[in-house]
Design a protein around this motif. Structure first.
Motif, PDB file in Angstrom:
ATOM      1  N   PHE A   1      -4.077   5.127  10.076  1.00  0.00           N
ATOM      2  CA  PHE A   1      -4.075   4.417   8.799  1.00  0.00           C
ATOM      3  C   PHE A   1      -5.484   3.912   8.469  1.00  0.00           C
ATOM      4  N   LEU A   2      -6.161   3.301   9.436  1.00  0.00           N
ATOM      5  CA  LEU A   2      -7.514   2.784   9.203  1.00  0.00           C
ATOM      6  C   LEU A   2      -8.496   3.893   8.855  1.00  0.00           C
ATOM      7  N   LYS A   3      -8.390   5.025   9.527  1.00  0.00           N
ATOM      8  CA  LYS A   3      -9.266   6.164   9.205  1.00  0.00           C
ATOM      9  C   LYS A   3      -9.046   6.604   7.757  1.00  0.00           C
ATOM     10  N   GLU A   4      -7.795   6.631   7.348  1.00  0.00           N
ATOM     11  CA  GLU A   4      -7.491   7.018   5.967  1.00  0.00           C
ATOM     12  C   GLU A   4      -8.019   5.973   4.979  1.00  0.00           C
ATOM     13  N   CYS A   5      -7.929   4.695   5.339  1.00  0.00           N
ATOM     14  CA  CYS A   5      -8.502   3.637   4.493  1.00  0.00           C
ATOM     15  C   CYS A   5     -10.005   3.853   4.317  1.00  0.00           C
ATOM     16  N   HIS A   6     -10.693   4.123   5.411  1.00  0.00           N
ATOM     17  CA  HIS A   6     -12.137   4.353   5.340  1.00  0.00           C
ATOM     18  C   HIS A   6     -12.446   5.585   4.496  1.00  0.00           C
ATOM     19  N   PHE A   7     -11.635   6.614   4.614  1.00  0.00           N
ATOM     20  CA  PHE A   7     -11.824   7.808   3.803  1.00  0.00           C
ATOM     21  C   PHE A   7     -11.659   7.486   2.314  1.00  0.00           C
ATOM     22  N   VAL A   8     -10.589   6.764   1.980  1.00  0.00           N
ATOM     23  CA  VAL A   8     -10.315   6.418   0.580  1.00  0.00           C
ATOM     24  C   VAL A   8     -11.446   5.557   0.023  1.00  0.00           C
TER      25      VAL A   8
ATOM     26  N   LEU B   1      -2.638   8.083   2.367  1.00  0.00           N
ATOM     27  CA  LEU B   1      -2.705   6.658   2.665  1.00  0.00           C
ATOM     28  C   LEU B   1      -1.323   6.025   2.543  1.00  0.00           C
ATOM     29  N   SER B   2      -0.597   6.390   1.515  1.00  0.00           N
ATOM     30  CA  SER B   2       0.755   5.873   1.311  1.00  0.00           C
ATOM     31  C   SER B   2       1.648   6.217   2.497  1.00  0.00           C
ATOM     32  N   GLY B   3       1.600   7.455   2.928  1.00  0.00           N
ATOM     33  CA  GLY B   3       2.420   7.887   4.053  1.00  0.00           C
ATOM     34  C   GLY B   3       2.068   7.173   5.346  1.00  0.00           C
ATOM     35  N   HIS B   4       0.777   7.013   5.611  1.00  0.00           N
ATOM     36  CA  HIS B   4       0.348   6.324   6.828  1.00  0.00           C
ATOM     37  C   HIS B   4       0.747   4.847   6.789  1.00  0.00           C
ATOM     38  N   ALA B   5       0.629   4.225   5.633  1.00  0.00           N
ATOM     39  CA  ALA B   5       1.024   2.817   5.499  1.00  0.00           C
ATOM     40  C   ALA B   5       2.527   2.661   5.731  1.00  0.00           C
ATOM     41  N   ALA B   6       3.318   3.583   5.209  1.00  0.00           N
ATOM     42  CA  ALA B   6       4.768   3.532   5.410  1.00  0.00           C
ATOM     43  C   ALA B   6       5.112   3.707   6.887  1.00  0.00           C
ATOM     44  N   TYR B   7       4.381   4.572   7.556  1.00  0.00           N
ATOM     45  CA  TYR B   7       4.602   4.812   8.980  1.00  0.00           C
ATOM     46  C   TYR B   7       4.306   3.543   9.784  1.00  0.00           C
TER      47      TYR B   7
ATOM     48  N   PHE C   1      -3.398   8.768  -3.686  1.00  0.00           N
ATOM     49  CA  PHE C   1      -3.685   8.627  -2.263  1.00  0.00           C
ATOM     50  C   PHE C   1      -2.394   8.771  -1.458  1.00  0.00           C
ATOM     51  N   SER C   2      -1.773   9.941  -1.530  1.00  0.00           N
ATOM     52  CA  SER C   2      -0.482  10.133  -0.874  1.00  0.00           C
ATOM     53  C   SER C   2      -0.588  10.039   0.645  1.00  0.00           C
TER      54      SER C   2
ATOM     55  N   ILE D   1       0.845  -1.200   0.000  1.00  0.00           N
ATOM     56  CA  ILE D   1       0.000   0.000   0.000  1.00  0.00           C
ATOM     57  C   ILE D   1       0.879   1.248   0.000  1.00  0.00           C
ATOM     58  N   ALA D   2       1.925   1.244   0.816  1.00  0.00           N
ATOM     59  CA  ALA D   2       2.828   2.396   0.860  1.00  0.00           C
ATOM     60  C   ALA D   2       3.414   2.680  -0.525  1.00  0.00           C
ATOM     61  N   GLY D   3       3.712   1.634  -1.256  1.00  0.00           N
ATOM     62  CA  GLY D   3       4.304   1.805  -2.578  1.00  0.00           C
ATOM     63  C   GLY D   3       3.315   2.109  -3.676  1.00  0.00           C
ATOM     64  N   SER D   4       2.067   1.701  -3.510  1.00  0.00           N
ATOM     65  CA  SER D   4       1.085   1.819  -4.588  1.00  0.00           C
ATOM     66  C   SER D   4       0.108   2.978  -4.441  1.00  0.00           C
ATOM     67  N   ALA D   5      -0.249   3.317  -3.234  1.00  0.00           N
ATOM     68  CA  ALA D   5      -1.322   4.296  -3.014  1.00  0.00           C
ATOM     69  C   ALA D   5      -1.019   5.645  -3.660  1.00  0.00           C
ATOM     70  N   ARG D   6       0.207   6.080  -3.564  1.00  0.00           N
ATOM     71  CA  ARG D   6       0.581   7.385  -4.143  1.00  0.00           C
ATOM     72  C   ARG D   6       0.342   7.407  -5.661  1.00  0.00           C
TER      73      ARG D   6
END
Length: 135
Positions: free
Chosen positions: A101-108, A67-73, A64-65, A55-60
């Motif tokens: 991260f989950l909140k961002e997933c729900h947003f996306v 989401l990518s950042g939160h997944a990397a974190y 979905f930058s 997800i960190a590599g693909s979302a951006r």
């Protein structure tokens, strides 16, 4: 038969990405539950860490930058666990990062429902293997 435009193809791929996030929400929520209970198995840790990496590599790529950042974190904390850091020493930080991260997933997932509805049932069931956007 007309070849789909680049934009149409990208929309379908983005929709599959969002659908895969939606499909994995319960896995992520279960993992957070196990973090809270301090009952993470190595198998769970490996699976979720792999998903975070993808997800960190693909979302951006799909815009979905955040989401990518939160997944990397989150991935960073999971890497620490894999490297032997005791969960007790980072559990609060991991839980906080995972909740964001989950909140961002729900947003996306919520913000892209219109895109998801454009994908046919057959396309939703296609499995894309070993592609960078395959989460």
């Amino acid at each position: 038969m007309n070849k789909p435009s680049f934009e149409d193809s990208l929309t379908r791929i983005k929709a599959r990405f969002v659908q895969k996030i939606k499909d994995r929400l319960s896995i992520f929520e279960d993992f957070l539950y196990h973090v809270r209970k301090d009952t993470i198995s190595n198998n769970e840790l490996d699976k979720v860490r792999t998903q975070m990496h993808k997800i960190a590599g693909s979302a951006r790529t799909f815009g979905f930058s955040e989401l990518s950042g939160h997944a990397a974190y989150v991935e960073n904390y999971l890497d620490q666990l894999v490297d032997g850091t005791p969960l007790s020493s980072i559990s609060e930080e991991l839980m906080n990062a995972f909740e964001v991260f989950l909140k961002e997933c729900h947003f996306v997932v919520g913000s892209d429902l219109g895109v998801i509805s454009e994908v046919s049932v057959v396309e939703k069931e296609e499995e894309v293997v070993d592609c960078e956007y395959d989460v």
